[in-house]
Enzyme design. Sequence first.
Site, mmCIF file in Angstrom:
data_model
loop_
_atom_site.group_PDB
_atom_site.id
_atom_site.type_symbol
_atom_site.label_atom_id
_atom_site.label_comp_id
_atom_site.label_asym_id
_atom_site.label_seq_id
_atom_site.Cartn_x
_atom_site.Cartn_y
_atom_site.Cartn_z
ATOM 1 N N ASP A 325 1.077 -1.308 -0.130
ATOM 2 C CA ASP A 325 -0.245 0.237 -0.041
ATOM 3 C C ASP A 325 1.064 1.395 0.380
ATOM 4 O O ASP A 325 2.209 1.271 0.570
ATOM 5 C CB ASP A 325 -0.966 -0.202 1.125
ATOM 6 N N GLU A 326 0.636 1.951 -0.586
ATOM 7 C CA GLU A 326 1.178 3.829 -0.130
ATOM 8 C C GLU A 326 2.158 3.858 -0.900
ATOM 9 O O GLU A 326 3.182 4.328 -0.345
ATOM 10 C CB GLU A 326 0.943 4.428 0.952
ATOM 11 N N ALA A 327 2.702 2.723 -1.926
ATOM 12 C CA ALA A 327 4.243 3.324 -2.329
ATOM 13 C C ALA A 327 4.496 4.251 -3.318
ATOM 14 O O ALA A 327 4.326 4.239 -4.306
ATOM 15 C CB ALA A 327 4.267 1.813 -3.280
#
Length: 512
Positions: A325-327
């Site tokens: 997530d949220e890369a």
Amino acid sequence: MSLLFRAILILFLFATCSPASHEEVRSTSLIPLPADLTVQQGFFEVNNQTTIVCLSDDSAAHQVVSRFRQLLEKVTSFSIPWQPEAADNAIVFSLDTKTGVPDEGYHLVINGRQVKITASSAAGLYCATQTLRQLWPEEFDSENPPRQNFRWQALEIHDTPRYRWRGAMLDVARHFFTIEEVKRYIDYLAFYKMNVLHLHLSDDQGWRIEMKKWPRLTAFGAQQEVGGTTGGFYTQEQYRELVQYAADRFVLVVPEIDLPGHTHAAMASYPELSCDGRSRELYTGIDVGFSSLCYQKESTFAFIADVVDELAALTPGPFLHIGGDEALSTPHEEYVGFITRIQQIVRARGKRMIGWEEIAQAHLDSTSVAQYWSNQQHAKDAAAQGAMIILSPATRVYLDMKYDSTSVFGQDWAGLTSVEKSYQWLPDTVVSETWQHLVLGIEAPLWSETITHLDEAEYLAFPRLPGIAELAWTNSNKRTWSDYRQRLGRHAKRFDAWGIHYFRSPEIEWQN
């Protein structure tokens, strides 16, 4: 009207209008709500003549019955002897794979002669014991139970879970939780028939699991936590202990190492994991999206393979969570390449990959699982590829969201989440009916940016966690908010007995 007739009339009215017994109230306050419950006349009394029977040669079933017997002896102070056959005044456990009762389901009958529990698996017997615990006096679950005889209301229950995955996530990376705190959280999950603990073991702020091949991950990367306070980590021996403790309660531990973003602690420990190779200080803030492993270096994937190897060896369950997530600092093409290769690495170790919903941007095979938290289209894209889905909508089941403006802990980026809002949604509507068979279940994450100890986690988890357990166990057509809030209010005595620091939501009529 004669005095005798008046007296008889008064006695009749008193009898018909008298309040329900404590046993009857407890039997109609079960959480999760059973699939089918019929309250009957009479009681079964547990006293110094009560015995226990296990009609099975299965070792796991015997362990379930033995642990329940030990607990029963602890709360009553009676010796509860084993008996080889069912008899009067006995609690009888029966394992029968031909009953047609689904895995984790059970059939419970309580009458004046016996308590009889039938299931097709040891997990089903265990779930039945948690129902029996909810049916005994709340004070029996305190540190100092009254140790006396008690009664169970006569009833019959046919019960089975709606979803296979009934989970909660605990973030031990932002703030570290001790092994004893995690065990207590496992106890809460098991009591409400939840069967998965997802441990978020790494993030920008800290790496919390020992890796033998990469020792600086904990020697350096575990030193701090959010706010700059002292962090911590689990040795591999401690992690195995947690896994076994959970397994004894039929809770599956799923470890998460967040990749390729949320990796600052790893790169601070080993600068070669970043593309620039520069040294970094540990991070103690709460921003996200600024870190990324280096895709161009083959050594990065050697690191990932080593971590997956060690986690797979430590974790007997079938799943490994790789984050994803949220890369935000990873270019899209590189992100897709990361997920594709990590999926191959995980699968080559005989495990199934779970990732947050963003992994749906890569090609997923049918062994992988996407965890929906924000973008419903990601969940649909994953399902369209044949991947399984876990439902964790942040606006409903993120336990770190504040209840209302008075909440002491928590955040509000996904909105305020009252007890009713957390309970009042339909999991069946997230993906289309065509893909319903791909929904594994529901999981409630508890991120720890704003909490430091278990009592603060309890404040955010309770009283929302029991409702999420019911969402995952009980069919939607059986549930109503008006009924649930009444049952939840009666659990205040249980929370008090446990010493839980819960939020006394004004939505609930708490019955202490």
